[in-house]
Design a protein around this motif. Structure first.
Motif, PDB file in Angstrom:
ATOM      1  N   GLN A   1      15.763  59.999  43.402  1.00 17.83           N
ATOM      2  CA  GLN A   1      14.913  59.271  44.335  1.00 17.83           C
ATOM      3  C   GLN A   1      13.967  58.303  43.624  1.00 17.83           C
ATOM      4  OE1 GLN A   1      13.308  61.206  47.726  1.00 17.83           O
ATOM      5  NE2 GLN A   1      15.051  62.592  47.925  1.00 17.83           N
ATOM      6  N   ALA A   2      13.528  58.655  42.430  1.00 14.84           N
ATOM      7  CA  ALA A   2      12.686  57.740  41.651  1.00 14.84           C
ATOM      8  C   ALA A   2      13.473  56.490  41.281  1.00 14.84           C
ATOM      9  CB  ALA A   2      12.170  58.451  40.397  1.00 14.84           C
ATOM     10  N   GLU A   3      14.728  56.676  40.910  1.00 10.15           N
ATOM     11  CA  GLU A   3      15.581  55.523  40.603  1.00 10.15           C
ATOM     12  C   GLU A   3      15.759  54.645  41.841  1.00 10.15           C
ATOM     13  OE1 GLU A   3      20.141  54.517  39.188  1.00 10.15           O
ATOM     14  OE2 GLU A   3      19.323  56.504  38.752  1.00 10.15           O
ATOM     15  N   ARG A   4      16.004  55.252  42.983  1.00 10.33           N
ATOM     16  CA  ARG A   4      16.132  54.481  44.236  1.00 10.33           C
ATOM     17  C   ARG A   4      14.856  53.710  44.560  1.00 10.33           C
ATOM     18  NH1 ARG A   4      18.308  59.480  47.156  1.00 10.33           N
ATOM     19  NH2 ARG A   4      20.388  59.580  46.279  1.00 10.33           N
ATOM     20  N   ALA A   5      13.711  54.239  44.128  1.00 10.78           N
ATOM     21  CA  ALA A   5      12.428  53.569  44.359  1.00 10.78           C
ATOM     22  C   ALA A   5      12.176  52.441  43.359  1.00 10.78           C
ATOM     23  CB  ALA A   5      11.289  54.591  44.303  1.00 10.78           C
ATOM     24  N   GLY A   6      13.113  52.230  42.435  1.00  4.18           N
ATOM     25  CA  GLY A   6      13.006  51.128  41.491  1.00  4.18           C
ATOM     26  C   GLY A   6      12.481  51.486  40.116  1.00  4.18           C
ATOM     27  N   LEU A   7      12.274  52.765  39.867  1.00  2.32           N
ATOM     28  CA  LEU A   7      11.777  53.171  38.555  1.00  2.32           C
ATOM     29  C   LEU A   7      12.896  53.137  37.523  1.00  2.32           C
ATOM     30  CD1 LEU A   7       9.475  56.144  39.579  1.00  2.32           C
ATOM     31  CD2 LEU A   7       8.816  53.823  38.977  1.00  2.32           C
ATOM     32  N   ARG A   8      12.521  52.859  36.296  1.00  2.00           N
ATOM     33  CA  ARG A   8      13.472  52.819  35.191  1.00  2.00           C
ATOM     34  C   ARG A   8      13.240  53.932  34.176  1.00  2.00           C
ATOM     35  NH1 ARG A   8      16.061  47.810  34.195  1.00  2.00           N
ATOM     36  NH2 ARG A   8      16.441  46.795  36.187  1.00  2.00           N
ATOM     37  N   LYS A   9      12.093  54.615  34.270  1.00  2.00           N
ATOM     38  CA  LYS A   9      11.770  55.649  33.284  1.00  2.00           C
ATOM     39  C   LYS A   9      10.935  56.736  33.940  1.00  2.00           C
ATOM     40  CE  LYS A   9      11.785  55.007  29.218  1.00  2.00           C
ATOM     41  NZ  LYS A   9      12.731  55.297  28.148  1.00  2.00           N
ATOM     42  N   LEU A  10      11.323  57.984  33.703  1.00  2.00           N
ATOM     43  CA  LEU A  10      10.486  59.136  34.054  1.00  2.00           C
ATOM     44  C   LEU A  10       9.961  59.741  32.758  1.00  2.00           C
ATOM     45  CD1 LEU A  10      12.162  61.200  36.935  1.00  2.00           C
ATOM     46  CD2 LEU A  10      10.013  59.945  36.977  1.00  2.00           C
ATOM     47  N   ILE A  11       8.698  60.087  32.772  1.00  2.00           N
ATOM     48  CA  ILE A  11       8.040  60.634  31.603  1.00  2.00           C
ATOM     49  C   ILE A  11       7.484  62.010  31.962  1.00  2.00           C
ATOM     50  CG2 ILE A  11       6.137  60.307  29.963  1.00  2.00           C
ATOM     51  CD1 ILE A  11       6.440  57.233  30.684  1.00  2.00           C
ATOM     52  N   ALA A  12       7.829  62.992  31.140  1.00  2.07           N
ATOM     53  CA  ALA A  12       7.293  64.338  31.307  1.00  2.07           C
ATOM     54  C   ALA A  12       6.151  64.519  30.318  1.00  2.07           C
ATOM     55  CB  ALA A  12       8.379  65.378  31.053  1.00  2.07           C
ATOM     56  N   VAL A  13       5.010  64.931  30.824  1.00  7.30           N
ATOM     57  CA  VAL A  13       3.837  65.241  30.001  1.00  7.30           C
ATOM     58  C   VAL A  13       3.588  66.734  30.230  1.00  7.30           C
ATOM     59  CG1 VAL A  13       1.425  64.686  29.535  1.00  7.30           C
ATOM     60  CG2 VAL A  13       2.978  62.882  30.338  1.00  7.30           C
ATOM     61  N   ILE A  14       4.204  67.544  29.396  1.00 10.32           N
ATOM     62  CA  ILE A  14       4.276  68.987  29.612  1.00 10.32           C
ATOM     63  C   ILE A  14       3.161  69.697  28.857  1.00 10.32           C
ATOM     64  CG2 ILE A  14       5.702  71.048  29.298  1.00 10.32           C
ATOM     65  CD1 ILE A  14       8.152  69.087  29.434  1.00 10.32           C
ATOM     66  N   GLY A  15       2.349  70.430  29.595  1.00  9.39           N
ATOM     67  CA  GLY A  15       1.288  71.210  28.984  1.00  9.39           C
ATOM     68  C   GLY A  15       1.856  72.397  28.239  1.00  9.39           C
ATOM     69  N   ASP A  16       1.463  72.560  26.979  1.00  9.81           N
ATOM     70  CA  ASP A  16       1.765  73.718  26.150  1.00  9.81           C
ATOM     71  C   ASP A  16       3.164  73.638  25.536  1.00  9.81           C
ATOM     72  OD1 ASP A  16       1.704  76.138  24.835  1.00  9.81           O
ATOM     73  OD2 ASP A  16       1.410  77.343  26.635  1.00  9.81           O
ATOM     74  N   SER A  17       3.199  73.477  24.230  1.00 10.63           N
ATOM     75  CA  SER A  17       4.491  73.408  23.531  1.00 10.63           C
ATOM     76  C   SER A  17       5.264  74.732  23.612  1.00 10.63           C
ATOM     77  CB  SER A  17       4.290  72.987  22.075  1.00 10.63           C
ATOM     78  OG  SER A  17       3.417  73.872  21.420  1.00 10.63           O
ATOM     79  N   ALA A  18       4.618  75.808  24.072  1.00 12.40           N
ATOM     80  CA  ALA A  18       5.303  77.086  24.279  1.00 12.40           C
ATOM     81  C   ALA A  18       5.843  77.210  25.709  1.00 12.40           C
ATOM     82  CB  ALA A  18       4.349  78.242  23.973  1.00 12.40           C
ATOM     83  N   ASN A  19       5.750  76.148  26.490  1.00 14.31           N
ATOM     84  CA  ASN A  19       6.198  76.159  27.886  1.00 14.31           C
ATOM     85  C   ASN A  19       7.719  75.958  27.935  1.00 14.31           C
ATOM     86  OD1 ASN A  19       6.590  75.782  30.638  1.00 14.31           O
ATOM     87  ND2 ASN A  19       4.788  74.486  30.885  1.00 14.31           N
ATOM     88  N   ALA A  20       8.450  76.980  27.515  1.00 19.61           N
ATOM     89  CA  ALA A  20       9.905  76.890  27.392  1.00 19.61           C
ATOM     90  C   ALA A  20      10.589  76.584  28.717  1.00 19.61           C
ATOM     91  CB  ALA A  20      10.454  78.185  26.799  1.00 19.61           C
ATOM     92  N   GLY A  21      10.061  77.106  29.822  1.00 20.86           N
ATOM     93  CA  GLY A  21      10.682  76.859  31.123  1.00 20.86           C
ATOM     94  C   GLY A  21      10.668  75.392  31.494  1.00 20.86           C
ATOM     95  N   SER A  22       9.520  74.757  31.382  1.00 23.08           N
ATOM     96  CA  SER A  22       9.415  73.344  31.750  1.00 23.08           C
ATOM     97  C   SER A  22      10.183  72.458  30.773  1.00 23.08           C
ATOM     98  CB  SER A  22       7.943  72.917  31.809  1.00 23.08           C
ATOM     99  OG  SER A  22       7.841  71.608  32.324  1.00 23.08           O
ATOM    100  N   ILE A  23      10.069  72.741  29.487  1.00 25.59           N
ATOM    101  CA  ILE A  23      10.815  71.964  28.494  1.00 25.59           C
ATOM    102  C   ILE A  23      12.310  72.113  28.756  1.00 25.59           C
ATOM    103  CG2 ILE A  23      11.366  71.790  26.033  1.00 25.59           C
ATOM    104  CD1 ILE A  23       8.376  72.695  25.554  1.00 25.59           C
ATOM    105  N   GLY A  24      12.738  73.330  29.037  1.00 24.31           N
ATOM    106  CA  GLY A  24      14.164  73.581  29.275  1.00 24.31           C
ATOM    107  C   GLY A  24      14.704  72.899  30.510  1.00 24.31           C
ATOM    108  N   VAL A  25      13.961  72.948  31.619  1.00 25.19           N
ATOM    109  CA  VAL A  25      14.451  72.314  32.839  1.00 25.19           C
ATOM    110  C   VAL A  25      14.511  70.798  32.665  1.00 25.19           C
ATOM    111  CG1 VAL A  25      12.270  72.040  34.152  1.00 25.19           C
ATOM    112  CG2 VAL A  25      14.405  72.440  35.365  1.00 25.19           C
TER     113      VAL A  25
END
Length: 175
Positions: free
Chosen positions: A108-132
């Motif tokens: 949906q972000a691409e359909r809205a005209g975006l070219r880049k999604l950026i993840a700013v993930i709190g905590d380098s031990a956040n394996a779940g968010s990094i993994g997904v």
């Protein structure tokens, strides 16, 4: 599997409850005090007013998570880049809900005209968010060491990115 759909005004209490849990118990967000339902409604309205997606995952009438994106930075040159946010209810962890929600957000972000999604993930031990994020095609960009303080410890921020559509292979039509 849950359905992924655009969020509604009536979802705000459940969105607020999910996010409150993460604020109070997790390091994926660096907020310390949970925002009110009114604050969350305003944040959602801001995202939607920009023509950006704000999605939820629902199963049998129960909200399992939400995801949205908002401009990475407010300056006009960033108008093709957005930061994603995704939060799941505890009972939805490890069931593929996050992957489905984030994949649909990217579409949906691409359909809205975006070219880049950026993840700013709190905590380098956040394996779940990094993994997904990795499962949905995000690539690591870097780590900002010890830039957040929560739960009496320093926390890193992990940066990841995903190109959408043509990415940077050609200029956008309205450049």
């Amino acid at each position: 599997m849950p359905i992924i759909r655009p969020s509604r005004d009536t979802d705000v209490p459940a969105i607020t409850a999910i996010y409150t849990h993460h604020v109070l118990t997790g390091t994926g967000t660096f907020e310390i005090e949970p925002p009110s339902a009114a604050d969350m409604a305003q944040r959602r309205a801001d995202v939607l007013s920009k023509g950006l997606p704000y999605l939820v995952a629902e199963h049998q009438g129960q909200l399992l998570g939400f995801a949205y994106c908002n401009w990475f930075k407010p300056r006009p040159a960033y108008r093709f880049s957005a930061e994603d946010s995704i939060y799941l209810a505890q009972q939805a962890l490890g069931q593929g809900v996050g992957r489905a929600l984030l994949a649909e957000l990217a579409l949906q972000a691409e359909r809205a005209g975006l070219r880049k999604l950026i993840a700013v993930i709190g905590d380098s031990a956040n394996a779940g968010s990094i993994g997904v994020h990795r499962c949905v095609g995000f690539e690591p960009v870097g780590v900002l060491k010890s830039c957040g303080w929560k739960f009496d410890r320093w926390l890193d921020v992990v940066l990841m990115e995903k190109s959408l559509g043509l990415g940077d292979r050609q200029p956008p039509a309205d450049a």
